[in-house]
Design a protein around this motif. Structure first.
Motif, PDB file in Angstrom:
ATOM      1  N   CYS A  45       0.738   3.603   4.872  1.00 53.71           N
ATOM      2  CA  CYS A  45       0.929   2.674   5.989  1.00 53.71           C
ATOM      3  C   CYS A  45       2.330   2.842   6.559  1.00 53.71           C
ATOM      4  CB  CYS A  45       0.718   1.238   5.502  1.00 53.71           C
ATOM      5  SG  CYS A  45       0.837   0.004   6.802  1.00 53.71           S
ATOM      6  N   ASN A  46       2.392   3.058   7.856  1.00 52.35           N
ATOM      7  CA  ASN A  46       3.672   3.295   8.515  1.00 52.35           C
ATOM      8  C   ASN A  46       3.988   2.225   9.561  1.00 52.35           C
ATOM      9  OD1 ASN A  46       1.769   3.950  10.399  1.00 52.35           O
ATOM     10  ND2 ASN A  46       2.382   6.079  10.649  1.00 52.35           N
ATOM     11  N   ARG A  47       3.308   1.124   9.477  1.00 53.13           N
ATOM     12  CA  ARG A  47       3.514   0.024  10.426  1.00 53.13           C
ATOM     13  C   ARG A  47       4.180  -1.148   9.714  1.00 53.13           C
ATOM     14  NH1 ARG A  47      -2.367   0.271  13.372  1.00 53.13           N
ATOM     15  NH2 ARG A  47      -2.033   2.323  14.272  1.00 53.13           N
ATOM     16  N   PRO A  48       4.997  -1.878  10.446  1.00 56.80           N
ATOM     17  CA  PRO A  48       5.601  -3.066   9.824  1.00 56.80           C
ATOM     18  C   PRO A  48       4.543  -4.145   9.577  1.00 56.80           C
ATOM     19  CG  PRO A  48       6.205  -2.917  12.146  1.00 56.80           C
ATOM     20  CD  PRO A  48       5.448  -1.668  11.818  1.00 56.80           C
ATOM     21  N   LYS A  49       4.793  -4.959   8.570  1.00 57.43           N
ATOM     22  CA  LYS A  49       3.864  -6.047   8.258  1.00 57.43           C
ATOM     23  C   LYS A  49       3.774  -6.982   9.454  1.00 57.43           C
ATOM     24  CE  LYS A  49       2.811  -9.516   4.791  1.00 57.43           C
ATOM     25  NZ  LYS A  49       3.199 -10.113   3.517  1.00 57.43           N
ATOM     26  N   PRO A  50       2.556  -7.312   9.884  1.00 55.76           N
ATOM     27  CA  PRO A  50       2.411  -8.224  11.026  1.00 55.76           C
ATOM     28  C   PRO A  50       2.987  -9.601  10.708  1.00 55.76           C
ATOM     29  CG  PRO A  50       0.307  -7.195  10.460  1.00 55.76           C
ATOM     30  CD  PRO A  50       1.276  -6.865   9.369  1.00 55.76           C
ATOM     31  N   ALA A  51       3.715 -10.146  11.650  1.00 61.63           N
ATOM     32  CA  ALA A  51       4.268 -11.496  11.490  1.00 61.63           C
ATOM     33  C   ALA A  51       3.146 -12.520  11.620  1.00 61.63           C
ATOM     34  CB  ALA A  51       5.331 -11.743  12.549  1.00 61.63           C
ATOM     35  N   LEU A  52       3.261 -13.590  10.862  1.00 60.42           N
ATOM     36  CA  LEU A  52       2.237 -14.643  10.905  1.00 60.42           C
ATOM     37  C   LEU A  52       1.997 -15.158  12.316  1.00 60.42           C
ATOM     38  CD1 LEU A  52       2.949 -16.789   7.733  1.00 60.42           C
ATOM     39  CD2 LEU A  52       0.870 -15.528   8.267  1.00 60.42           C
ATOM     40  N   GLU A  53       3.064 -15.355  13.067  1.00 61.54           N
ATOM     41  CA  GLU A  53       2.913 -15.941  14.389  1.00 61.54           C
ATOM     42  C   GLU A  53       2.418 -14.946  15.438  1.00 61.54           C
ATOM     43  OE1 GLU A  53       7.079 -14.509  13.791  1.00 61.54           O
ATOM     44  OE2 GLU A  53       5.826 -15.867  12.664  1.00 61.54           O
ATOM     45  N   ASP A  54       2.465 -13.646  15.127  1.00 69.16           N
ATOM     46  CA  ASP A  54       2.089 -12.628  16.105  1.00 69.16           C
ATOM     47  C   ASP A  54       0.750 -11.959  15.829  1.00 69.16           C
ATOM     48  OD1 ASP A  54       4.478 -13.043  17.433  1.00 69.16           O
ATOM     49  OD2 ASP A  54       5.518 -11.477  16.294  1.00 69.16           O
TER      50      ASP A  54
ATOM     51  N   ASN B  45      -1.741  -0.974   3.190  1.00 73.69           N
ATOM     52  CA  ASN B  45      -0.475  -0.865   2.470  1.00 73.69           C
ATOM     53  C   ASN B  45      -0.692  -0.797   0.957  1.00 73.69           C
ATOM     54  OD1 ASN B  45       2.488  -0.793   2.811  1.00 73.69           O
ATOM     55  ND2 ASN B  45       2.396  -2.658   1.578  1.00 73.69           N
ATOM     56  N   ASN B  46      -1.727  -1.472   0.457  1.00 74.12           N
ATOM     57  CA  ASN B  46      -2.033  -1.434  -0.979  1.00 74.12           C
ATOM     58  C   ASN B  46      -2.497  -0.056  -1.447  1.00 74.12           C
ATOM     59  OD1 ASN B  46      -1.301  -4.066  -1.497  1.00 74.12           O
ATOM     60  ND2 ASN B  46      -3.378  -4.866  -1.296  1.00 74.12           N
ATOM     61  N   LEU B  47      -2.851   0.813  -0.535  1.00 71.90           N
ATOM     62  CA  LEU B  47      -3.278   2.171  -0.878  1.00 71.90           C
ATOM     63  C   LEU B  47      -2.111   3.151  -0.893  1.00 71.90           C
ATOM     64  CD1 LEU B  47      -6.575   2.363   1.198  1.00 71.90           C
ATOM     65  CD2 LEU B  47      -6.366   2.172  -1.297  1.00 71.90           C
ATOM     66  N   LYS B  48      -0.897   2.631  -0.685  1.00 74.24           N
ATOM     67  CA  LYS B  48       0.292   3.490  -0.662  1.00 74.24           C
ATOM     68  C   LYS B  48       0.312   4.412  -1.883  1.00 74.24           C
ATOM     69  CE  LYS B  48       3.845   2.044   1.317  1.00 74.24           C
ATOM     70  NZ  LYS B  48       4.921   1.238   1.798  1.00 74.24           N
TER      71      LYS B  48
ATOM     72  N   THR C  86      -1.835   6.837  -2.410  1.00 77.35           N
ATOM     73  CA  THR C  86      -3.154   7.439  -2.602  1.00 77.35           C
ATOM     74  C   THR C  86      -3.243   8.687  -1.735  1.00 77.35           C
ATOM     75  OG1 THR C  86      -4.138   5.259  -2.984  1.00 77.35           O
ATOM     76  CG2 THR C  86      -5.652   7.052  -2.420  1.00 77.35           C
ATOM     77  N   ASP C  87      -3.596   9.806  -2.353  1.00 75.17           N
ATOM     78  CA  ASP C  87      -3.683  11.044  -1.567  1.00 75.17           C
ATOM     79  C   ASP C  87      -4.925  11.028  -0.668  1.00 75.17           C
ATOM     80  OD1 ASP C  87      -5.910  12.911  -2.920  1.00 75.17           O
ATOM     81  OD2 ASP C  87      -4.844  11.802  -4.477  1.00 75.17           O
ATOM     82  N   SER C  88      -4.912  11.872   0.331  1.00 72.48           N
ATOM     83  CA  SER C  88      -5.967  11.923   1.336  1.00 72.48           C
ATOM     84  C   SER C  88      -7.341  12.192   0.724  1.00 72.48           C
ATOM     85  CB  SER C  88      -5.624  13.001   2.375  1.00 72.48           C
ATOM     86  OG  SER C  88      -6.640  13.109   3.322  1.00 72.48           O
ATOM     87  N   THR C  89      -7.418  13.121  -0.209  1.00 70.89           N
ATOM     88  CA  THR C  89      -8.703  13.465  -0.813  1.00 70.89           C
ATOM     89  C   THR C  89      -9.289  12.284  -1.579  1.00 70.89           C
ATOM     90  OG1 THR C  89      -8.064  15.782  -0.972  1.00 70.89           O
ATOM     91  CG2 THR C  89      -9.874  15.062  -2.376  1.00 70.89           C
ATOM     92  N   THR C  90      -8.457  11.582  -2.320  1.00 67.56           N
ATOM     93  CA  THR C  90      -8.932  10.405  -3.056  1.00 67.56           C
ATOM     94  C   THR C  90      -9.397   9.319  -2.093  1.00 67.56           C
ATOM     95  OG1 THR C  90      -7.469  10.899  -4.905  1.00 67.56           O
ATOM     96  CG2 THR C  90      -8.289   8.636  -4.750  1.00 67.56           C
ATOM     97  N   ALA C  91      -8.646   9.106  -1.011  1.00 67.52           N
ATOM     98  CA  ALA C  91      -9.050   8.117  -0.006  1.00 67.52           C
ATOM     99  C   ALA C  91     -10.388   8.505   0.627  1.00 67.52           C
ATOM    100  CB  ALA C  91      -7.969   7.968   1.056  1.00 67.52           C
ATOM    101  N   MET C  92     -10.588   9.795   0.885  1.00 66.70           N
ATOM    102  CA  MET C  92     -11.867  10.254   1.442  1.00 66.70           C
ATOM    103  C   MET C  92     -13.009   9.991   0.475  1.00 66.70           C
ATOM    104  SD  MET C  92     -11.041  13.864   3.263  1.00 66.70           S
ATOM    105  CE  MET C  92      -9.861  13.998   4.589  1.00 66.70           C
ATOM    106  N   LEU C  93     -12.795  10.307  -0.806  1.00 68.18           N
ATOM    107  CA  LEU C  93     -13.826  10.061  -1.821  1.00 68.18           C
ATOM    108  C   LEU C  93     -14.191   8.581  -1.889  1.00 68.18           C
ATOM    109  CD1 LEU C  93     -12.543  12.333  -4.714  1.00 68.18           C
ATOM    110  CD2 LEU C  93     -14.738  12.565  -3.550  1.00 68.18           C
ATOM    111  N   LYS C  94     -13.182   7.731  -1.889  1.00 66.15           N
ATOM    112  CA  LYS C  94     -13.424   6.292  -1.950  1.00 66.15           C
ATOM    113  C   LYS C  94     -14.123   5.796  -0.690  1.00 66.15           C
ATOM    114  CE  LYS C  94      -9.662   5.170  -5.111  1.00 66.15           C
ATOM    115  NZ  LYS C  94      -8.446   4.388  -5.308  1.00 66.15           N
TER     116      LYS C  94
END
Length: 120
Positions: free
Chosen positions: A46-55, A68-71, A73-81
């Motif tokens: 994840c390369n984006r800032p955490k969204p603010a509650l108000e926005d 962000n919780n997948l930080k 994880t390699d691409s191949t594993t993400a594809m398999l999942k």
């Protein structure tokens, strides 16, 4: 890397199918997982800032958290999942264009998706 090519093919087929899904019956928690796995497979960490509650709304924050919780994880594993999640959701909730074609023609996409891999 013949195995990777096979994973890439399965992933691309699953992504194409997901685009044609009727999402109304799929729980939001599963939609968020599908989104996060696709983003991790295609874009990496994840390369984006955490969204603010108000926005942002709850769904935007949930998508960010899941990705962000997948930080790390390699691409191949993400594809398999992703493919595994696709298989589960296809059976449980979704009537896709491929399933409609299968019902009409006997064509079975499931032959491409025959392995088991735990999501969590």
């Amino acid at each position: 890397m013949a195995g990777t090519a096979n994973i890439d093919e399965k992933f691309n087929i699953a992504v194409d199918e997901v685009r044609n899904w009727e999402w109304s019956s799929v729980p939001d928690k599963d939609k968020v997982v599908v989104y996060a796995l696709m983003k991790q497979a295609l874009a990496g960490d994840c390369n984006r800032p955490k969204p603010a509650l108000e926005d942002s709304d709850a769904l935007d924050r949930a998508k960010w958290i899941a990705w962000n919780n997948l930080k790390g994880t390699d691409s191949t594993t993400a594809m398999l999942k992703y493919v595994e999640k696709f298989e589960i959701l296809s059976r449980e909730y979704v009537v896709s264009s491929t399933q409609k074609i299968q019902n009409d023609t006997g064509y079975n996409l499931a032959r491409y998706f025959s392995f088991s891999f735990s999501i969590f």
